[in-house]
Write a protein that holds these residues in place. Structure first.
Motif, PDB file in Angstrom:
ATOM      1  N   ARG A 516      30.739  48.036  45.562  1.00  0.00           N
ATOM      2  CA  ARG A 516      31.629  48.121  44.404  1.00  0.00           C
ATOM      3  C   ARG A 516      33.062  47.825  44.841  1.00  0.00           C
ATOM      4  N   VAL A 517      33.297  46.565  45.191  1.00  0.00           N
ATOM      5  CA  VAL A 517      34.625  46.088  45.561  1.00  0.00           C
ATOM      6  C   VAL A 517      34.949  44.913  44.650  1.00  0.00           C
ATOM      7  N   SER A 518      35.991  45.056  43.844  1.00  0.00           N
ATOM      8  CA  SER A 518      36.320  44.029  42.852  1.00  0.00           C
ATOM      9  C   SER A 518      37.645  43.350  43.210  1.00  0.00           C
ATOM     10  N   SER A 519      37.718  42.044  42.886  1.00  0.00           N
ATOM     11  CA  SER A 519      38.960  41.292  43.116  1.00  0.00           C
ATOM     12  C   SER A 519      38.919  40.015  42.291  1.00  0.00           C
ATOM     13  N   VAL A 520      39.970  39.208  42.390  1.00  0.00           N
ATOM     14  CA  VAL A 520      40.031  37.950  41.663  1.00  0.00           C
ATOM     15  C   VAL A 520      38.957  36.985  42.141  1.00  0.00           C
ATOM     16  N   THR A 521      38.433  37.203  43.325  1.00  0.00           N
ATOM     17  CA  THR A 521      37.417  36.276  43.858  1.00  0.00           C
ATOM     18  C   THR A 521      36.166  36.247  42.981  1.00  0.00           C
ATOM     19  N   LYS A 522      35.861  37.367  42.297  1.00  0.00           N
ATOM     20  CA  LYS A 522      34.654  37.375  41.448  1.00  0.00           C
ATOM     21  C   LYS A 522      34.836  36.424  40.269  1.00  0.00           C
ATOM     22  N   VAL A 523      36.071  36.301  39.719  1.00  0.00           N
ATOM     23  CA  VAL A 523      36.339  35.381  38.615  1.00  0.00           C
ATOM     24  C   VAL A 523      36.213  33.936  39.093  1.00  0.00           C
ATOM     25  N   ILE A 524      36.787  33.668  40.244  1.00  0.00           N
ATOM     26  CA  ILE A 524      36.760  32.288  40.772  1.00  0.00           C
ATOM     27  C   ILE A 524      35.338  31.882  41.113  1.00  0.00           C
ATOM     28  N   LYS A 525      34.579  32.762  41.726  1.00  0.00           N
ATOM     29  CA  LYS A 525      33.195  32.444  42.079  1.00  0.00           C
ATOM     30  C   LYS A 525      32.339  32.249  40.826  1.00  0.00           C
ATOM     31  N   GLU A 526      32.584  33.078  39.805  1.00  0.00           N
ATOM     32  CA  GLU A 526      31.836  32.935  38.556  1.00  0.00           C
ATOM     33  C   GLU A 526      32.170  31.606  37.885  1.00  0.00           C
ATOM     34  N   MET A 527      33.436  31.223  37.920  1.00  0.00           N
ATOM     35  CA  MET A 527      33.852  29.949  37.335  1.00  0.00           C
ATOM     36  C   MET A 527      33.280  28.766  38.110  1.00  0.00           C
ATOM     37  N   ASN A 528      33.300  28.857  39.423  1.00  0.00           N
ATOM     38  CA  ASN A 528      32.761  27.777  40.249  1.00  0.00           C
ATOM     39  C   ASN A 528      31.282  27.567  39.960  1.00  0.00           C
ATOM     40  N   ARG A 529      30.560  28.666  39.787  1.00  0.00           N
ATOM     41  CA  ARG A 529      29.140  28.587  39.448  1.00  0.00           C
ATOM     42  C   ARG A 529      28.961  27.903  38.087  1.00  0.00           C
ATOM     43  N   THR A 530      29.796  28.274  37.124  1.00  0.00           N
ATOM     44  CA  THR A 530      29.690  27.718  35.780  1.00  0.00           C
ATOM     45  C   THR A 530      29.923  26.216  35.778  1.00  0.00           C
ATOM     46  N   LEU A 531      30.916  25.756  36.559  1.00  0.00           N
ATOM     47  CA  LEU A 531      31.246  24.338  36.624  1.00  0.00           C
ATOM     48  C   LEU A 531      30.205  23.521  37.367  1.00  0.00           C
ATOM     49  N   ASN A 532      29.279  24.195  38.018  1.00  0.00           N
ATOM     50  CA  ASN A 532      28.235  23.508  38.784  1.00  0.00           C
ATOM     51  C   ASN A 532      26.855  23.831  38.225  1.00  0.00           C
ATOM     52  N   MET A 552      41.402  28.199  37.966  1.00  0.00           N
ATOM     53  CA  MET A 552      42.233  29.258  37.395  1.00  0.00           C
ATOM     54  C   MET A 552      42.910  28.793  36.112  1.00  0.00           C
ATOM     55  N   PHE A 553      43.382  27.544  36.108  1.00  0.00           N
ATOM     56  CA  PHE A 553      44.054  27.020  34.927  1.00  0.00           C
ATOM     57  C   PHE A 553      43.079  26.915  33.759  1.00  0.00           C
ATOM     58  N   LEU A 554      41.902  26.368  34.009  1.00  0.00           N
ATOM     59  CA  LEU A 554      40.903  26.221  32.957  1.00  0.00           C
ATOM     60  C   LEU A 554      40.479  27.579  32.395  1.00  0.00           C
ATOM     61  N   TYR A 555      40.349  28.551  33.281  1.00  0.00           N
ATOM     62  CA  TYR A 555      39.947  29.894  32.839  1.00  0.00           C
ATOM     63  C   TYR A 555      41.018  30.487  31.930  1.00  0.00           C
ATOM     64  N   GLU A 556      42.275  30.258  32.302  1.00  0.00           N
ATOM     65  CA  GLU A 556      43.379  30.845  31.538  1.00  0.00           C
ATOM     66  C   GLU A 556      43.486  30.213  30.156  1.00  0.00           C
ATOM     67  N   ILE A 557      43.419  28.882  30.081  1.00  0.00           N
ATOM     68  CA  ILE A 557      43.582  28.213  28.788  1.00  0.00           C
ATOM     69  C   ILE A 557      42.365  28.386  27.895  1.00  0.00           C
ATOM     70  N   SER A 558      41.261  28.806  28.494  1.00  0.00           N
ATOM     71  CA  SER A 558      40.041  29.014  27.708  1.00  0.00           C
ATOM     72  C   SER A 558      39.965  30.415  27.116  1.00  0.00           C
ATOM     73  N   GLY A 559      40.996  31.227  27.371  1.00  0.00           N
ATOM     74  CA  GLY A 559      41.051  32.557  26.756  1.00  0.00           C
ATOM     75  C   GLY A 559      40.528  33.676  27.626  1.00  0.00           C
ATOM     76  N   GLY A 560      40.302  33.387  28.900  1.00  0.00           N
ATOM     77  CA  GLY A 560      39.845  34.449  29.799  1.00  0.00           C
ATOM     78  C   GLY A 560      40.892  35.532  29.985  1.00  0.00           C
ATOM     79  N   ASP A 562      40.429  38.277  32.381  1.00  0.00           N
ATOM     80  CA  ASP A 562      40.255  39.047  33.618  1.00  0.00           C
ATOM     81  C   ASP A 562      41.094  38.540  34.783  1.00  0.00           C
ATOM     82  N   LEU A 563      41.635  37.324  34.661  1.00  0.00           N
ATOM     83  CA  LEU A 563      42.292  36.708  35.805  1.00  0.00           C
ATOM     84  C   LEU A 563      43.460  37.543  36.305  1.00  0.00           C
ATOM     85  N   TYR A 564      44.389  37.899  35.378  1.00  0.00           N
ATOM     86  CA  TYR A 564      45.595  38.608  35.798  1.00  0.00           C
ATOM     87  C   TYR A 564      45.384  40.108  35.981  1.00  0.00           C
ATOM     88  N   GLU A 565      44.134  40.502  35.875  1.00  0.00           N
ATOM     89  CA  GLU A 565      43.828  41.904  36.186  1.00  0.00           C
ATOM     90  C   GLU A 565      43.951  42.157  37.684  1.00  0.00           C
TER      91      GLU A 565
END
Length: 789
Positions: A516-532, A552-560, A562-565
């Motif tokens: 149970r360790v959370s960070s911005v890396t989970k958002v980036i990894k989830e996005m990378n998976r989605t784009l592939n 990060m830019f695509l996630y932000e403009i798409s209404g995400g 969690d990024l700035y959390e």
């Protein structure tokens, strides 16, 4: 320094006091009124914001973190059910989230199964969606599809919802607030409680378990207040009961009771006038100890008064002689008790400093009240003895002593006749306790201190033992001077590596195999998976910095959302949130040291990198508690030793008198070690406190022995006379003290139960030591000079 000369001075003071008794009474009344007028200003809290003298450093680090990322406080609800994706439960979660967002101050946003931000691939790239944005579908197949989609997200599974679908979180993200936590919690918790207790959120299909810093701090505050009121109320009734049993006169009951209330009101009132904030748990110790000592001082004086009243049949003369015989001993016990309590000032722990200072002041004020009100009010009345004051004739001998006095004297004779057995047994008990001393563990475990008999603590522990829940956590801050530094793939991969390393630590919470360790890396990894093509193999940090920036830019403009959390808006700073499965002070300190080492290894170029959070402060407490406790105990030992040497004008006698007072400290240490009772904020107070109280009987007894030796020149006669004159009173005062601490045994708070048990053990051990070791050592060593008879 001859005791007789000191007693003569107290006799003169007594005659002056009785002559001007109305002036003393009126003056005391005026002071009491002024002091009590300050009581409405009295502030008590249980906050930890300023527990230590150097707390400001930790607070600055926390403030810096919150200035970047906002408040670390949130209101959370742990929800359990057979299936959290049941339409009725999802509807409840949606309604509950909306109501909390609307009615709870500082509520900013909701994170729940009904409010998620999940990236999904589209023909044009991807978009961020919330699966239940359109509500709960009526079609079971559509609902099952949405459930399976949520469970397929690595960042959500075993974080927001358990893999067996029996647990989930509803999180109310709070805005950053500038006020103190102790003020904010009164705004957040009450409306939230009202919502949780609404019948529409009660069902046998689900269970709601609220949590969150401000919410549980409010519950702690209310639990402490309830314990304080109930313990103090019961304590006052017990004080009256034992006054009735031991004194058996209306005046002897009312005067100590009024003295206690007046002295405590005056002491706390003047502290309020000086804007001193107290602790609402520690005040229980101050009040109950003050009550017990007030009764003890009263019993000493009244018994002395009654002895002379039986002899002289003259009330005013008995009042004066009572001051003469008990004044010096009582005054010096007050000084030593104050010394024991003031030793808390050396520990650097502010709640302990407060309780030490306020209790020392209360003890002195109670002594003043007792020595003014008791003699002055006892001086009024008929100048002849009646049965109630003088006692029944067949219970009193020609010298005015009762049968119980003579039985105590007989016991003393037996102890002297078996002096070497007493020495051997006492030494054996102390030696047996020493190994336990080295088993004592320092651990500021909040839940263990409060105990699961406290309802809200039981709920928190149920959350902690669940798949998703945890009570303690900390953050790892990574900060650079350069903008976009966090977009560097090397930095992100090192953050991921740090997450995995932290996940191997024994204190880190693991839910179904996932740390149970959370960070911005989970958002980036989830996005990378989605784009592939949603390929799980791409749940990783890309090697290309431009690709990371694009994600990060695509996630932000798409209404995400969690990024700035977990990252600052300029991408200079990011953090990891680490949840823990439990709390063990020594292990946490060790784990945090490992984490700090890994941070230095993985982020050598970071401007600012380290651990922050409440758990870090608790970890610091462990070291500070050890140092603080050692300083307090050492200071109290030194203060009392010096006072004993001064009192008896003899280094030799001072050291002899210290021996029986060390015994209860060793006994308490042994019990704590053998029963695996931790040294924490409250138990750290016990040894200096007991030392300050236990020395009272040593002073009374040694003072009487020295006085009678000056009169008789014979140690055996002096010791036996002392047993007969004050032996019963020593038993009575110890019983009263033990009863006051016995009240703690029925508390729902574990730490108060242990405080009560250890105090009873220490006080009981101190009485036995003073009844056996003190007279035997004085008899063997003969510190007052050679015998004349």
């Amino acid at each position: 320094m001859q005791v007789k000369k000191i007693n003569d001075w107290f006799e003169k003071f007594g005659r002056f006091e009785i002559k001007h008794r109305w002036a003393f009474i009126i003056g005391l009344l005026i002071i009491t009124i002024i002091g009590c007028l300050g009581l409405p200003r009295l502030k008590l809290d249980s906050g930890e914001e300023d527990w230590f003298d150097d707390w400001e450093t930790a607070k600055q680090n926390q403030d810096h973190f919150e200035a970047i990322f906002g408040s670390t406080d949130s209101l959370m609800v742990h929800i359990t059910a057979k299936n959290v994706f049941d339409p009725e439960i999802l509807t409840m979660i949606d309604e509950l989230g909306d109501e909390l967002l609307e009615k709870v101050p500082y509520a900013n946003s909701i994170t729940s199964l009904m409010e998620l931000s999940i990236p999904v691939g589209t023909d044009e790239g991807f978009e961020v969606i919330s699966p239940f944005e359109e509500g709960v579908p009526a079609d079971p197949a559509e609902l099952a599809e949405k459930r399976d989609f949520i469970l397929s997200r690595e960042s959500l599974l075993n974080n927001i919802v358990s893999e067996d679908c029996t647990e989930t979180w509803l999180i109310v993200n709070l805005e950053q607030y500038s006020e103190l936590l102790m003020d904010v919690m009164y705004k957040i918790a009450p409306p939230a409680m009202k919502i949780f207790n609404d019948p529409k959120y009660k069902s046998d299909k689900w269970e709601l378990r609220p949590a969150g810093l401000s919410y549980t701090e409010y519950e702690e505050e209310k639990a402490a207040e309830e314990q304080a009121i109930s313990r103090i109320g019961i304590g006052f009734l017990m004080m009256l009961l034992f006054l009735i049993i031991f004194i058996r006169s209306l005046r002897g009951v009312l005067v100590p009771a009024v003295s206690t209330v007046g002295a405590l009101g005056t002491t706390l009132g003047f502290s309020a006038w000086m804007n001193i904030t107290g602790n609402n748990i520690m005040i229980i110790v101050t009040v109950l100890l003050s009550m017990a000592l007030a009764v003890g001082y009263s019993v000493h004086y009244i018994n002395s008064f009654k002895l002379y009243y039986r002899k002289t049949k003259n009330r005013k003369e008995a009042v004066v002689m009572g001051i003469r015989d008990s004044g010096w001993a009582l005054f010096f016990t007050v000084i030593t008790t104050m010394g024991g309590m003031l030793s808390f000032l050396a520990g650097g722990i502010r709640p302990m400093r407060w309780v030490g200072g306020i209790t020392a002041a209360a003890v002195l004020v109670i002594f003043i009240y007792i020595m003014i009100l008791l003699p002055c009010l006892y001086s009024f009345g008929k100048e002849k003895a009646d049965k109630k004051s003088a006692g029944k004739a067949d219970d009193i001998n020609a010298d005015g002593f009762t049968k119980s006095d003579l039985r105590v004297e007989a016991m003393g004779k037996s102890i002297l006749n078996k002096k070497w057995i007493t020495v051997v047994v006492g030494a054996a008990v102390m030696i047996a306790c020493i190994p336990g001393l080295f088993k004592i563990k320092v651990n500021m475990n909040y839940t263990e201190m409060m105990g699961e008999r406290t309802p809200y603590v039981k709920r928190l522990m149920e959350i902690t033992r669940s798949q998703l829940g945890s009570q303690y956590s900390f953050e790892v801050l990574i900060e650079y001077d350069e903008e976009d530094a966090i977009k560097n793939p090397k930095v992100l991969k090192n953050m991921d590596e740090l997450s995995h390393r932290i996940g191997t630590l024994s204190m880190t919470k693991v839910s179904n195999g996932k740390e149970r360790v959370s960070s911005v890396t989970k958002v980036i990894k989830e996005m990378n998976r989605t784009l592939n093509g949603d390929d799980p193999a791409f749940y990783a940090i890309p090697d290309d910095k431009d690709l990371v920036s694009q994600i990060m830019f695509l996630y932000e403009i798409s209404g995400g959302t969690d990024l700035y959390e977990y990252v600052s808006e300029d991408f200079k700073a990011a953090y990891l949130h680490v949840e823990l499965n439990s709390y063990d002070g020594e292990t946490i300190v060790s784990d945090l040291n490992l984490v700090k080492g890994w941070i230095r290894e993985l982020f050598p170029d970071a401007t600012n990198a380290g651990v922050v959070g409440e758990i870090v402060q608790f970890a610091e407490m462990n070291t500070k508690l050890v140092n603080g406790s050692v300083k307090s105990i050492g200071t109290s030992l030194l203060i009392i030793l010096i006072l004993l040497i001064i009192a008896f004008t003899s280094i030799r006698t001072g050291f002899i008198a210290m021996i029986p007072n060390v015994a209860p400290i060793v006994l308490i240490s042994g019990v704590m070690g053998y029963f695996n009772w931790n040294l924490d904020m409250v138990t750290a107070m016990i040894m200096p406190m007991i030392l300050g109280i236990a020395v009272d009987d040593t002073i009374h007894f040694t003072n009487h022995i020295k006085y009678h030796f000056e009169l008789t020149g014979n140690y055996r006669f002096a010791i036996e006379n002392s047993y007969r004159e004050i032996g019963k009173t020593m038993i009575m005062t110890t019983i009263i003290l033990c009863v006051m601490f016995f009240i703690f045994l029925f508390s729902t708070m574990t730490v108060l139960v242990r405080l009560g048990a250890l105090s009873i053990i220490g006080l009981g051990g101190a009485l036995i030591a003073d009844y056996t070791i003190t007279p035997v050592l004085l008899f063997i060593t003969k510190p007052f000079g050679k015998e004349k008879v």
